[in-house]
Design a protein around this motif. Structure first.
Motif, short mmCIF file in Angstrom:
data_model
loop_
_atom_site.label_atom_id
_atom_site.label_comp_id
_atom_site.label_asym_id
_atom_site.label_seq_id
_atom_site.Cartn_x
_atom_site.Cartn_y
_atom_site.Cartn_z
N LEU A 236 6.78 -0.16 -11.34
CA LEU A 236 7.15 -1.55 -11.09
C LEU A 236 6.68 -1.93 -9.69
O LEU A 236 7.18 -1.43 -8.68
N SER A 237 5.70 -2.83 -9.62
CA SER A 237 5.17 -3.24 -8.32
C SER A 237 5.50 -4.68 -7.99
O SER A 237 5.57 -5.05 -6.81
N SER A 238 5.69 -5.52 -9.00
CA SER A 238 5.91 -6.95 -8.76
C SER A 238 7.39 -7.30 -8.83
O SER A 238 8.05 -7.11 -9.86
N ALA A 239 7.90 -7.85 -7.75
CA ALA A 239 9.30 -8.27 -7.72
C ALA A 239 9.55 -9.44 -8.68
O ALA A 239 10.70 -9.69 -9.06
N GLN A 240 8.50 -10.12 -9.11
CA GLN A 240 8.68 -11.23 -10.04
C GLN A 240 9.18 -10.78 -11.40
O GLN A 240 9.70 -11.59 -12.18
N LEU A 266 3.60 0.85 1.55
CA LEU A 266 2.30 0.25 1.85
C LEU A 266 2.32 -1.22 1.46
O LEU A 266 3.02 -1.62 0.54
N SER A 267 1.54 -2.03 2.16
CA SER A 267 1.41 -3.44 1.81
C SER A 267 -0.05 -3.85 1.81
O SER A 267 -0.87 -3.27 2.52
N SER A 268 -0.37 -4.83 1.00
CA SER A 268 -1.77 -5.21 0.81
C SER A 268 -2.41 -5.71 2.10
O SER A 268 -3.62 -5.56 2.30
N GLU A 269 -1.61 -6.31 2.98
CA GLU A 269 -2.17 -6.86 4.22
C GLU A 269 -2.78 -5.78 5.12
O GLU A 269 -3.61 -6.08 5.98
N ASN A 289 6.74 -9.13 -1.01
CA ASN A 289 7.08 -8.51 -2.30
C ASN A 289 7.74 -7.15 -2.07
O ASN A 289 8.72 -6.80 -2.73
N GLN A 290 7.22 -6.40 -1.11
CA GLN A 290 7.79 -5.08 -0.80
C GLN A 290 9.24 -5.20 -0.37
O GLN A 290 10.09 -4.40 -0.81
#
Length: 458
Positions: A236-240, A266-269, A289-290
């Motif tokens: 599960l990666s998306s908090a949505q 980790l974060s995409s930025e 999201n993280q």
């Protein structure tokens, strides 16, 4: 606090790595009743036989008892989501290297996923091949998931009877030969516009938008509600997707979910151009999201944290191309799970008991091992991790015991160093040394068979 050095152990007998231990003493044992305090854990024949308060400690008389002072003692970590490439691709990652890395990370049980071996574990004969490949190579205990692909329905009941705890399947293409996705319902494919620069992480991220994960989660939730068969969402990666899971639970669906250390750490930025060793599926998403994933863990909307450890490709062209769209997906992370989690969790108010719930008890239930693993109580396997939650260390290649050393976590400063790991009362790892002979068990679950084959494990 004055603490015993994590490089020494006190006891009446010298305890060698690989030997059986009869008792562990610590001033910080993580108890079942949500307390932490002094205790002696008594071990016999690989099982916990008693947990004694300090006032009842007897004077040692030569047993293999070890006193770890103020180091924390808690149940061994259970990682229910590990990809082992053996048989077939052991050059990427085999049972020996994976289970050594697990032992060094305080992990006492792993559950192997079915798709990255050859053949994939989608038939009874493939399960037998997997068991033969693992025999005599495992430093920790190993369980095995089966896989569901189109056309293997007749294999499911035999695999359940042979002892797999459940099945994994995919709702999108896997990229793995002989492990096709299982389509619960047919949906028209939609093309997703992406940027042209495939060395930029945002290009890959655009190919896996949150909407894909939301739609897949909705499909699983609907099936779980309809059939009332336990379903578990991995990666599960998306908090949505979280409101869908929460709503399904409130309506009676037996649905659980896990996230991974990669999505929490980790974060995409922060992913550099060409850094394909950050690639995993679903992808690492934004910092905001993280934070929502961490909040979901705090309120128990997410049930557990796993590594989803996947070895990167051995092909230098793949690893050095810098092309996110062509690179193999997989992050090397198994050994670092406990310190990765604790480094971020401690500042957010998580406790040692939260670690036990998220990384020991709940994974044990998922893997159908709760009757013997995941908690400290008499009758349970003496699977223990001894660690120093205050000790900081830097991740370097020479510390990593995975066969693959390339990982996004190189250079990270982490908190929480594992000192020793016991599996069924045997000291399998201590202070950088491993037991000379692998003695991990291959775990096959025993159960009363249902009248019909359960729905897939997602």
């Amino acid at each position: 606090m004055s603490r015993k050095s994590s490089s020494t152990l006190a006891g009446p007998a010298k305890v060698e790595v690989g030997s059986e231990v009869t008792a562990i003493r610590s001033n910080r044992v993580v108890h079942q009743n949500n307390s932490i305090g002094p205790a002696e854990i008594v071990i016999c024949n690989g099982k916990i036989t008693d947990i004694l308060p300090k006032r009842n400690w007897a004077r040692p008389t030569g047993e293999k008892m070890i006193d770890v002072g103020d180091l924390v003692v808690m149940p061994g970590i259970i990682d229910p989501h590990v990809h082992i490439c053996e048989p077939g691709h052991s050059a990427c990652e085999g049972f020996t290297s994976v289970t050594q890395a697990a032992a060094a990370g305080g992990i006492t049980t792993i559950a192997d996923m079915p798709q990255y071996c050859c053949p994939p574990t989608t038939t009874l004969s493939a399960l037998d091949a997997k068991l033969q490949a693992a025999k005599g190579k495992c430093h920790v205990d190993v369980a095995f998931w089966g896989g569901i692909i189109p056309g293997n329905r007749a294999e499911l009941l035999p695999m359940l009877e042979a002892g797999v705890p459940g099945f994994q399947c995919f709702l999108m293409t896997t990229g793995v030969e002989d492990f096709s996705q299982f389509q619960a319902k047919q949906e028209p494919s939609q093309s997703i516009p992406v940027s042209e620069d495939s060395a930029e992480y945002c290009t890959f991220l655009d190919t896996h938008p949150d909407t894909m994960e939301v739609e897949a989660t909705l499909t699983i939730a609907e099936l779980c509600l309809q059939y009332k068969i336990p379903c578990h969402i991995t990666n599960l990666s998306s908090a949505q997707a979280l409101p869908i899971i929460k709503d399904a639970r409130q309506r009676g669906a037996p649905i659980t979910a896990e996230t991974t250390h990669n999505y929490l750490s980790l974060s995409s930025e922060c992913i550099p151009p060409g850094g394909t060793y950050y690639k995993c599926c679903p992808p690492i998403r934004e910092k905001d999201n993280q934070e929502q994933l961490w909040e979901a863990l705090q309120v128990e909307d997410i049930d557990m944290v796993a590594s989803a450890h996947t070895a990167c490709s051995k092909d230098p062209k793949d690893m050095n191309s810098g092309d996110f769209l062509k690179a193999h997906a997989g992050i090397v992370s198994l050994q670092l799970g406990l310190p990765l989690f604790w480094t971020s969790a401690k500042s957010r108010g998580f406790s040692f008991h939260d670690i036990v719930q998220l990384m020991c008890k709940n994974p044990a239930v998922l893997s159908r091992l709760e009757d013997r693993k995941g908690s400290l109580s008499p009758g349970m396997d003496a699977d223990l991790v001894i660690w120093d939650p205050e000790k900081e260390f830097q991740v370097t290649k020479n510390l990593i015991h995975h066969k693959q050393k390339l990982t996004p976590y190189l250079g990270f400063q982490l908190c929480g160093e594992v000192f020793a790991t016991l599996v069924r009362g045997r000291l399998v790892y201590m202070n950088g040394k491993f037991a000379p002979k692998p003695q991990g068990d291959l775990l096959l679950t025993e159960r009363k068979m249902p009248a019909r084959v359960p729905s897939p494990y997602y």
